[in-house]
Each structure stands twice: as C-alpha cells, then as structure tokens.
Design a protein around this motif. Sequence first.
Motif, PDB file in Angstrom:
ATOM      1  N   PHE A 115      17.818  65.433  45.923  1.00 44.24           N
ATOM      2  CA  PHE A 115      18.922  64.827  45.181  1.00 44.24           C
ATOM      3  C   PHE A 115      18.363  64.170  43.938  1.00 44.24           C
ATOM      4  CE2 PHE A 115      18.910  63.123  49.602  1.00 44.24           C
ATOM      5  CZ  PHE A 115      19.738  64.038  50.197  1.00 44.24           C
ATOM      6  N   ASP A 116      19.165  64.177  42.871  1.00 42.49           N
ATOM      7  CA  ASP A 116      18.832  63.406  41.681  1.00 42.49           C
ATOM      8  C   ASP A 116      19.275  61.968  41.917  1.00 42.49           C
ATOM      9  OD1 ASP A 116      17.778  65.504  40.153  1.00 42.49           O
ATOM     10  OD2 ASP A 116      19.788  66.110  39.502  1.00 42.49           O
ATOM     11  N   LEU A 117      18.399  61.023  41.650  1.00 45.10           N
ATOM     12  CA  LEU A 117      18.747  59.608  41.822  1.00 45.10           C
ATOM     13  C   LEU A 117      19.980  59.247  41.000  1.00 45.10           C
ATOM     14  CD1 LEU A 117      15.215  57.947  41.770  1.00 45.10           C
ATOM     15  CD2 LEU A 117      16.794  58.046  43.706  1.00 45.10           C
ATOM     16  N   GLU A 118      20.060  59.771  39.766  1.00 44.14           N
ATOM     17  CA  GLU A 118      21.164  59.415  38.878  1.00 44.14           C
ATOM     18  C   GLU A 118      22.518  59.928  39.370  1.00 44.14           C
ATOM     19  OE1 GLU A 118      20.060  61.088  35.129  1.00 44.14           O
ATOM     20  OE2 GLU A 118      20.658  63.117  35.704  1.00 44.14           O
ATOM     21  N   ASP A 119      22.527  60.827  40.346  1.00 43.51           N
ATOM     22  CA  ASP A 119      23.789  61.333  40.896  1.00 43.51           C
ATOM     23  C   ASP A 119      24.267  60.525  42.099  1.00 43.51           C
ATOM     24  OD1 ASP A 119      23.822  63.326  38.991  1.00 43.51           O
ATOM     25  OD2 ASP A 119      22.963  64.842  40.323  1.00 43.51           O
ATOM     26  N   MET A 120      23.479  59.561  42.541  1.00 42.13           N
ATOM     27  CA  MET A 120      23.862  58.774  43.719  1.00 42.13           C
ATOM     28  C   MET A 120      24.887  57.714  43.316  1.00 42.13           C
ATOM     29  SD  MET A 120      20.296  58.718  45.826  1.00 42.13           S
ATOM     30  CE  MET A 120      21.110  58.305  47.370  1.00 42.13           C
ATOM     31  N   CYS A 121      26.036  57.725  44.006  1.00 43.95           N
ATOM     32  CA  CYS A 121      27.191  56.893  43.657  1.00 43.95           C
ATOM     33  C   CYS A 121      27.198  55.578  44.425  1.00 43.95           C
ATOM     34  CB  CYS A 121      28.481  57.626  43.990  1.00 43.95           C
ATOM     35  SG  CYS A 121      28.655  59.195  43.178  1.00 43.95           S
ATOM     36  N   PRO A 122      27.605  54.490  43.760  1.00 43.53           N
ATOM     37  CA  PRO A 122      27.699  53.201  44.449  1.00 43.53           C
ATOM     38  C   PRO A 122      28.943  53.145  45.345  1.00 43.53           C
ATOM     39  CG  PRO A 122      28.435  52.967  42.193  1.00 43.53           C
ATOM     40  CD  PRO A 122      27.975  54.391  42.347  1.00 43.53           C
ATOM     41  N   THR A 123      28.746  52.732  46.595  1.00 45.86           N
ATOM     42  CA  THR A 123      29.866  52.609  47.521  1.00 45.86           C
ATOM     43  C   THR A 123      29.712  51.348  48.373  1.00 45.86           C
ATOM     44  OG1 THR A 123      28.804  53.836  49.293  1.00 45.86           O
ATOM     45  CG2 THR A 123      30.128  55.116  47.756  1.00 45.86           C
ATOM     46  N   PHE A 124      30.830  50.896  48.893  1.00 48.72           N
ATOM     47  CA  PHE A 124      30.855  49.778  49.832  1.00 48.72           C
ATOM     48  C   PHE A 124      31.948  50.070  50.843  1.00 48.72           C
ATOM     49  CE2 PHE A 124      32.391  45.473  51.040  1.00 48.72           C
ATOM     50  CZ  PHE A 124      31.247  45.065  51.710  1.00 48.72           C
ATOM     51  N   LYS A 125      31.582  50.079  52.128  1.00 49.67           N
ATOM     52  CA  LYS A 125      32.518  50.361  53.218  1.00 49.67           C
ATOM     53  C   LYS A 125      33.305  51.645  52.975  1.00 49.67           C
ATOM     54  CE  LYS A 125      32.949  45.723  55.027  1.00 49.67           C
ATOM     55  NZ  LYS A 125      33.850  44.646  55.439  1.00 49.67           N
ATOM     56  N   GLY A 126      32.612  52.681  52.517  1.00 45.48           N
ATOM     57  CA  GLY A 126      33.228  53.981  52.341  1.00 45.48           C
ATOM     58  C   GLY A 126      34.039  54.160  51.071  1.00 45.48           C
ATOM     59  N   ARG A 127      34.061  53.166  50.217  1.00 47.66           N
ATOM     60  CA  ARG A 127      34.839  53.266  48.976  1.00 47.66           C
ATOM     61  C   ARG A 127      33.898  53.280  47.766  1.00 47.66           C
ATOM     62  NH1 ARG A 127      37.980  50.338  52.401  1.00 47.66           N
ATOM     63  NH2 ARG A 127      40.153  50.988  52.567  1.00 47.66           N
ATOM     64  N   LYS A 128      34.155  54.221  46.858  1.00 43.72           N
ATOM     65  CA  LYS A 128      33.365  54.300  45.634  1.00 43.72           C
ATOM     66  C   LYS A 128      33.691  53.090  44.760  1.00 43.72           C
ATOM     67  CE  LYS A 128      32.086  57.446  41.886  1.00 43.72           C
ATOM     68  NZ  LYS A 128      31.640  56.405  41.051  1.00 43.72           N
ATOM     69  N   LEU A 129      32.665  52.468  44.229  1.00 42.89           N
ATOM     70  CA  LEU A 129      32.827  51.289  43.383  1.00 42.89           C
ATOM     71  C   LEU A 129      32.868  51.675  41.908  1.00 42.89           C
ATOM     72  CD1 LEU A 129      30.290  48.908  45.170  1.00 42.89           C
ATOM     73  CD2 LEU A 129      32.764  49.070  45.521  1.00 42.89           C
ATOM     74  N   ASP A 130      33.490  50.832  41.118  1.00 40.90           N
ATOM     75  CA  ASP A 130      33.550  51.043  39.672  1.00 40.90           C
ATOM     76  C   ASP A 130      32.289  50.459  39.031  1.00 40.90           C
ATOM     77  OD1 ASP A 130      34.423  51.724  37.162  1.00 40.90           O
ATOM     78  OD2 ASP A 130      35.770  49.990  36.953  1.00 40.90           O
ATOM     79  N   LEU A 131      31.170  51.093  39.355  1.00 40.89           N
ATOM     80  CA  LEU A 131      29.860  50.719  38.818  1.00 40.89           C
ATOM     81  C   LEU A 131      29.158  52.011  38.415  1.00 40.89           C
ATOM     82  CD1 LEU A 131      28.673  48.217  41.609  1.00 40.89           C
ATOM     83  CD2 LEU A 131      29.376  47.617  39.280  1.00 40.89           C
ATOM     84  N   PRO A 132      28.148  51.918  37.557  1.00 42.75           N
ATOM     85  CA  PRO A 132      27.402  53.137  37.209  1.00 42.75           C
ATOM     86  C   PRO A 132      26.654  53.697  38.414  1.00 42.75           C
ATOM     87  CG  PRO A 132      26.828  51.290  35.750  1.00 42.75           C
ATOM     88  CD  PRO A 132      27.681  50.743  36.848  1.00 42.75           C
TER      89      PRO A 132
END
Length: 164
Positions: A115-132
């Motif tokens: 995996f590319d590190l830059e493609d890893m998405c921020p999440t909390f409790k199964g929800r995608k966060l509005d962060l880079p």
Amino acid sequence: MTQEHHIFKFNKTADITSWTTVNDVVMGGNSSSQFSLNENGYGVYEGDVSLENNGGFASVRYRFDALDTKDFSKIKLKIKGDGKRYQFRIKDKSTNKHAYITYFNTSTTWDIVEFDLEDMCPTFKGRKLDLPNFDMQNIEEVAFLIANKKAEHFKLEIASIIIK
C-alpha cells in the motif's frame, strides 16, 4: 535500490509480547481473538467475530517507538489468510483516537500486499474523517482489524511488515 525497514519480522524466537488484541468487548460485544506464533515462526491472528450486543470487530495492534517515515512511501505485508477482507491500520501517534486505514483481501496462499502510505485514509470508529490522508513523519502503531458485518471465524498469518 529501494530502502526497506522491518517494522516487525516474525520468526520462531520473535518477541510478540507487545502485540495486543482489542475486540468489540470494549463496547459490550462478544468477539474474541488471540495472537500467537506458530511452529514455523509466523504471527497468527485468529478468532471469532460476533454481532451480538452490537459487536462486530476484532483487532490486534503493535505499538513501538516512533519510526521515522520521511524516506519511505509504502507498506509491504507478507501474509496468508482465509479469503476474508481485513483492514491494515497505522497511527502516527499511538495516543491518537483515529487511525489511517486501508483494506486488503486475503487468499489461502502466501501473498505480498503493498500500500502507498499517502493512500491511507483517516478514520475513527468506522467513519472517514475530514482530514488529509497519511502525510505524517512517523509511525508508532500498526494494527490488523476484521469487521465484515457478519459473524465469522477468521485466521490471518503474518510473516513480515515492512516499510519501504
């Protein structure tokens, strides 16, 4: 030549005492899991995901001293699974509530998954966060999680976790 660093390399004498399971029981669920070394020296993460009491996930994590990621762009896993879908998770600070995640599917043979590190998405409790997406300078935790919205037995074997 690409530089590589083992975040964790499993073998028959690997110290896995820093690997910790965290299951949905922290929220009242009934899932269970365990982490061990098998006779070949591979990490084995297995258990049962239960949907009872609003459960539905099981995870194992490994925390370590901050690893500088400035010169790296990918994570490479050598794994053998059970045909199920898993999450791979990283945290730049182990105290953060959110993690950066990606998904991968497994087969019953040994696979290399990158995996590319830059493609890893921020999440909390199964929800995608509005962060880079991941753009941090270090990693302090890696984890595997299974949460496929169904009750199921799972088994994931891990030979190595490499940053490159």
